[in-house]
Design an enzyme around this catalytic site. Sequence first.
Site, PDB file in Angstrom:
ATOM      1  CB  SER A 408       6.720  -3.189 -11.991  1.00  0.00           C
ATOM      2  OG  SER A 408       6.030  -2.025 -12.388  1.00  0.00           O
ATOM      3  CG  HIS A 429       9.499  -6.749 -11.420  1.00  0.00           C
ATOM      4  ND1 HIS A 429       8.798  -6.975 -10.247  1.00  0.00           N
ATOM      5  CD2 HIS A 429       9.648  -5.406 -11.510  1.00  0.00           C
ATOM      6  CE1 HIS A 429       8.530  -5.814  -9.674  1.00  0.00           C
ATOM      7  NE2 HIS A 429       9.034  -4.837 -10.429  1.00  0.00           N
ATOM      8  CG  ASN A 479       5.201  -4.334  -6.902  1.00  0.00           C
ATOM      9  OD1 ASN A 479       5.756  -4.099  -5.821  1.00  0.00           O
ATOM     10  ND2 ASN A 479       5.710  -3.982  -8.060  1.00  0.00           N
TER      11      ASN A 479
END
Length: 695
Positions: A408, A429, A479
């Site tokens: 990630s 991912h 993210n």
Amino acid sequence: MSDVVSYQREDEIGLIVVDNPPVNALGHAVRQGLLDALDQGLADDGARALVVMGAGRTFPAGADIREFGQTPKEPALPDVINRLEDSGKLLIAAVHGTALGGGMEITLGCDYRLALDSARMGLPEVNLGLLPGAGGTQRLPRLIGAQAALDAIVGGKPMKAGQLEKMGVVDKVVSGDLKAEAIAYARQLADDNAPRRKVSELTVDKESDTVFSDYEQSIARKKRGFLAPFHCIKAVQAATELDFAAGQKRERELFTELLNSPQSAAQRHVFFAEREVGKVPGIAKDTPRREIAQVGIIGAGTMGGGIAMNFLSAGIPVKMLEMKQEALDKGVALIRKNYEATAKKGRMTSEQVERCMSLLTSTLSYDDLSDVDLVIEAVFENMKVKKEVFGELDRVTKPGAILATNTSTLDVNEIAQSTRRPEDVIGMHFFSPANVMKLLENVRGEATSDEVIATVMDLSKRIGKVGVLVGVCYGFVGNRILHKRQAQAISLVNEGATPAQVDKVLYDFGLPMGPFAMADLAGLDVGWRIREGLRESDPANAPERNWLDALAEQERWGQKTGGGVFDYAEGDRTPRPSEVTAAEIEKYRAEQGIETREISDTEILERCLYVMVNEGAKILEEGVAMRPLDIDIVWIYGYGFPVYQGGPMFWADSIGLDKVHAKIQQFHDETGHDDWKPAPLLERLAKEGKRFADL
Ligand code: T1G
């Protein structure tokens, strides 16, 4: 004569056939063509009855969504359907594929409905921020009652032919040759002198006086913030209170309000965006795809097991590898437990569970992976460990096997360089829980081949994921943006807001939960360990210790320890403000000499969301995301960004990039923080009066 709707007679039956690939959408030409073909059928004395059907893959799958937002062109679909219903001949709808939206509404304007056993019908307009605007909210309740109509219209889900037959919507289910069956059925009805059945002349069975208010309450939480579901209820209610003509007028008013609403514009944007993400600019449609007949998964933990389930559920055999038998057994048992939990909810049969489990094998030896076509590594988030794993995979897997990492945050290029085949290495991912979350960020390395990209993007669809192709950077797209938003949330608390206030602002915006409730769900220890790791490995650049670290050091890790930023009562996931957290925040503010101030909800929303937009613009400039719509889809499917806001970039367009840019510039002037340095792309678009959508 229309080239999208034809009329011909066969065996004394008139056939009206819509032929407008790919889904026979009911665009202007089709609507006009239907009326022309109807007139021909009515004038054809040799036709004893008329059948309406679709050519190709499906009966019309609804209005042409691309026409929305343009000036509507006559004839409008409600009028076409009213003309069908009022026509002088028996009308039969013959359905295959997916008769959705206006397509289903056409069938409701017919006297009888025949369907292939594989056909599905539904009114999914609510998913576009709309409601069935061609009589569906008035005819369906007349056919099946208010309650069932609410379920179909507010739920928006397609229904199978057999289910529809039981509900009294479909009169006959057939298999085999639909046209032949339809002609035979029409002749039979004509021979029997079957009565005309105008649905609009029926009355609605309103099961109770509170059916509508009860329904509103039942969806209040799940449909929080949405407009369309509640307008759907109003329209169905009108069918119980008004005659058909007045009810249809009310339906039209409600439909028009929705059509002109920002929410529907956003949801129609998402409809097309979630399809566009699967098309990768620069990769030819005829790029060869590799066959993926068997998959290896390295790591039988929560992620490895969840990833494995996606393939098993799609009927793809999986070999799962672990280092220790105990870990392997635990992983296999967890997969079975998850399937059995799904079966318990009635969403799977026990046979389906056994079939999925039969496709799973487990091993302790890398050599057993010599025949798989794809390996996905889901081991500990540590570069050294991942490089060792890829070294082994490079050694044992066959030429052409695709090697994927589920990392990630780590650099996919560096991982690829640890093999002799970087062109076969890609990031996949998955988002936790991997067997539930639909988003899959496919991370292209510098060396990843087009063939591998095309194969993995197609495979994403095959396993029921929304695959978005992203580039390599820390946190990829989702993210990376999340980290910027979290940093703003923490700063806002440092400066005087409370975690509960920040969370409420974003929850009220439409996110499933606020930043701190999300941190408690993920576990405060996760971020803390990464920061502690950085403090050891790279003290100069590591983030300063803050009150979240103080909480983590007390093992206040969030929901899993009964308390994190918020407190959680036993068996209750409701976040409650914590005095421990308040004290740690006070302590931190004192240590930092921060003078707190009153912070408005507007500032909270702007700082949390505009920093996401600015980071998104930087991601686009760097080519880490190909298009703004890719970022929108990542945030809708990966983080629950409200679909009726369209995603961060679409939402910014709706605010106006000049306003967004001005605020970002102001925050930069006030703080000098890099996160607020306006992205040049955003600056340019704002200055040119353009939108991200214009890229
Ligand atoms: N209008 C325009 N284009 C459409 C379309 C539509 N209704 N449906 C699909 N497409 C395009 C899609 O963008 C894609 O294009 C291609 O067709 C194949 O679609 C008055 C107001 C039918 C189940 O909401 O659910 O009727 O990418 O990739 O996976 O009351 O498409 O190839 O260029 O999705 O096999 C209501 C929406 C409209 C149905 C097929 N109807 N469509 O799925 O193929 S509003 C819907 C679907 C309405 C009335 C109201 C699915 C499908 P491209 P696809 P698929």
